[in-house]
Design an enzyme around this catalytic site. Structure first.
Site, mmCIF file in Angstrom:
data_model
loop_
_atom_site.group_PDB
_atom_site.id
_atom_site.type_symbol
_atom_site.label_atom_id
_atom_site.label_comp_id
_atom_site.label_asym_id
_atom_site.label_seq_id
_atom_site.Cartn_x
_atom_site.Cartn_y
_atom_site.Cartn_z
ATOM 1 N N ASN A 284 3.575 0.795 -1.960
ATOM 2 C CA ASN A 284 3.042 1.564 -1.053
ATOM 3 C C ASN A 284 2.867 0.379 0.207
ATOM 4 O O ASN A 284 1.785 -0.515 0.125
ATOM 5 C CB ASN A 284 1.776 2.409 -1.278
ATOM 6 N N ARG B 83 6.794 4.823 -1.322
ATOM 7 C CA ARG B 83 6.065 5.490 -0.662
ATOM 8 C C ARG B 83 6.725 5.467 0.822
ATOM 9 O O ARG B 83 6.695 4.139 1.364
ATOM 10 C CB ARG B 83 4.553 5.408 -0.491
ATOM 11 N N HIS C 31 0.540 13.661 3.571
ATOM 12 C CA HIS C 31 -0.002 13.814 2.145
ATOM 13 C C HIS C 31 0.841 14.552 1.121
ATOM 14 O O HIS C 31 -0.044 15.184 0.330
ATOM 15 C CB HIS C 31 -1.647 14.312 2.420
ATOM 16 N N ARG D 47 -9.745 9.602 13.035
ATOM 17 C CA ARG D 47 -8.850 10.322 13.813
ATOM 18 C C ARG D 47 -9.482 11.563 14.403
ATOM 19 O O ARG D 47 -10.475 12.155 13.424
ATOM 20 C CB ARG D 47 -7.524 10.657 13.060
ATOM 21 N N GLU E 21 -1.375 9.755 -6.237
ATOM 22 C CA GLU E 21 -0.325 9.970 -5.334
ATOM 23 C C GLU E 21 0.536 8.948 -5.969
ATOM 24 O O GLU E 21 1.800 8.950 -6.266
ATOM 25 C CB GLU E 21 -0.605 9.440 -3.960
#
Ligand code: AMP
Length: 397
Positions: free
Chosen positions: A9, A86, A175, A236, A380
């Protein structure tokens, strides 16, 4: 012993790596940070100290050192069997993981226009791994792919059609690997085939998104063209009035500054003025810090609104599922959120909620609750490892 599957990742200044056996056992993981700076370093999880990387501290050096460290600890002999990467944005091209070849690389590069901060660094990781492990199958797993099942009414913005036609402006969602994992795990917990399952999956980490899943497929999600839309997140803003852009430009801010503030200085950090970290904010709120308490309240209320909104895409609900650092660990956030939704019939068991569902087979709802509520840790990296096996090893034999 087979050599393991490597999961990569790649972020702009970081590299996260995990190693899994074909039987899905995690052998180890590692984090490299501050890449391409003089402070570049690398640390194996479970080990106390980090090692400095020689200059320039590139992603490729970090990957090489990671493999050396794994070899020294006997976790890998020669090379990995397959590598899963990823990749943040797969646009409308990628609806599932893909074995990487030249054409796939071109298509990932083409999606960079939609994710200029992410896809180019994901490509750096892929190309570094290709140089290090020539001939080893490499598979790209896209954050957006799971949401390619969104119906047109859920993915279109009410904007001139040419924006979509000419530039691909639409809602993509992110996601996806985590939400897909939630669907699979919920199916296991409830003993139901995933193809019959309807759930709402709330991934609440530093980034946050929520997805409605119907018959195992994503039918609505809170993130949009970019991962900025939707819920309140660590730094965010999530949803704001689009009129804000004009207002702030009248105040003298340019697009870059507005974008930076909405992505990096807003959310929990902006509201509290203190921290983007929910654990810190919970502690401060308990000590009486009012802005920390306000940040948590806004976070939970926005989340509750979105849970309500996700109901519009479902005809039944097998479970509401919480995951991510906040979703898995904060009984307070879960309880505060669901107090807004008593009209929908959600009720929590105080004891099981406070135990994070660990002693109650993931269930945290009260017996009288209209719907099950579950807490399930996300993984993940495991989804990426599975994809590397399925698309990298099994397809090529
Ligand atoms: P993630 O990005 O999934 O690692 O999640 C990071 C977020 O989870 C941060 O805001 C953490 O403060 C939050 N988190 C982790 N543990 C807890 C906890 N026990 N209570 C509240 N928030 C937590």
């Amino acid at each position: 012993m087979d050599d393991p599957i490597l999961v990569v990742n790649c972020g702009s200044s970081s590299l996260k790596i995990a190693l899994f056996t074909r039987q899905e056992q995690r052998l180890g993981s590692l984090l490299a940070e501050n890449l391409n700076t003089p402070e570049a370093c690398i640390r194996l999880s479970g080990e106390p100290s980090s090692l400095n990387l020689p200059e320039p501290g590139s992603h490729e050096q970090a990957l090489t050192m990671a493999i050396d460290l794994f070899r020294q600890r006997g976790l890998i002999r020669k090379a990995p069997l397959a590598v899963g990467h990823r990749v943040v944005h797969g646009g409308e091209t990628f609806k599932e993981p893909s074995l990487i070849d030249d054409q796939v690389l071109v298509a990932i590069r083409a999606c960079s226009a939609l994710a200029p901060l992410h896809n180019p660094v994901n490509l750096i990781g892929i190309e570094a791994a290709q140089r290090l492990f020539p001939g080893i199958p490499q598979v790209a797993v896209f954050d957006t792919a799971f949401h390619q099942s969104l119906p047109a009414h859920a993915f279109h913005y009410a904007l001139p059609q040419r924006f979509y036609r000419d530039w691909g402006v639409r809602r993509y969602g992110f996601h996806g690997t985590s939400h897909q994992f939630m669907a699979d795990q919920t199916a296991n917990v409830l003993g139901k085939p995933v193809s019959d399952l309807s759930l709402i999956s709330a991934h609440l980490g530093n980034g946050c998104s929520i997805t409605a899943i119907r018959n195992g497929k994503s039918v609505d999600t809170s993130m949009g063209l970019t991962p900025l839309e939707g819920l309140v997140m660590g730094t965010r803003s999530g949803d704001v009035d689009p009129g804000l852009f004009d207002f702030l430009s009248e105040k003298g801010m340019d697009a870059g500054e507005i974008n930076r503030i909405l992505n990096r200085e807003s959310g929990l950090l902006g509201l509290s003025g203190q921290s983007n970290d929910m654990r810190t904010l919970c502690r401060m709120a308990e000590e009486g810090h009012q802005e920390a308490a306000l940040a948590i309240d806004v976070f939970c209320f926005r989340l509750a609104r979105y849970i309500g909104a996700m109901m519009a895409s479902l005809t039944s609900l097998d479970a509401l599922v919480f995951t991510g650092g906040i979703g898995e660990n904060s009984a307070k956030v879960r309880a505060r959120t669901l107090t807004h939704l008593t009209l929908l019939g959600f009720e929590l068991s105080r004891e099981n909620n406070e135990g994070n569902g660990k002693n109650s087979n993931h269930h945290i709802e009260a017996p009288a609750s209209r719907f099950p509520v579950l807490v399930i840790p996300t993984n993940e990296e495991l989804v990426i490892a599975r994809a590397a096996i399925a698309h990298g090893l099994e397809r090529i034999g």
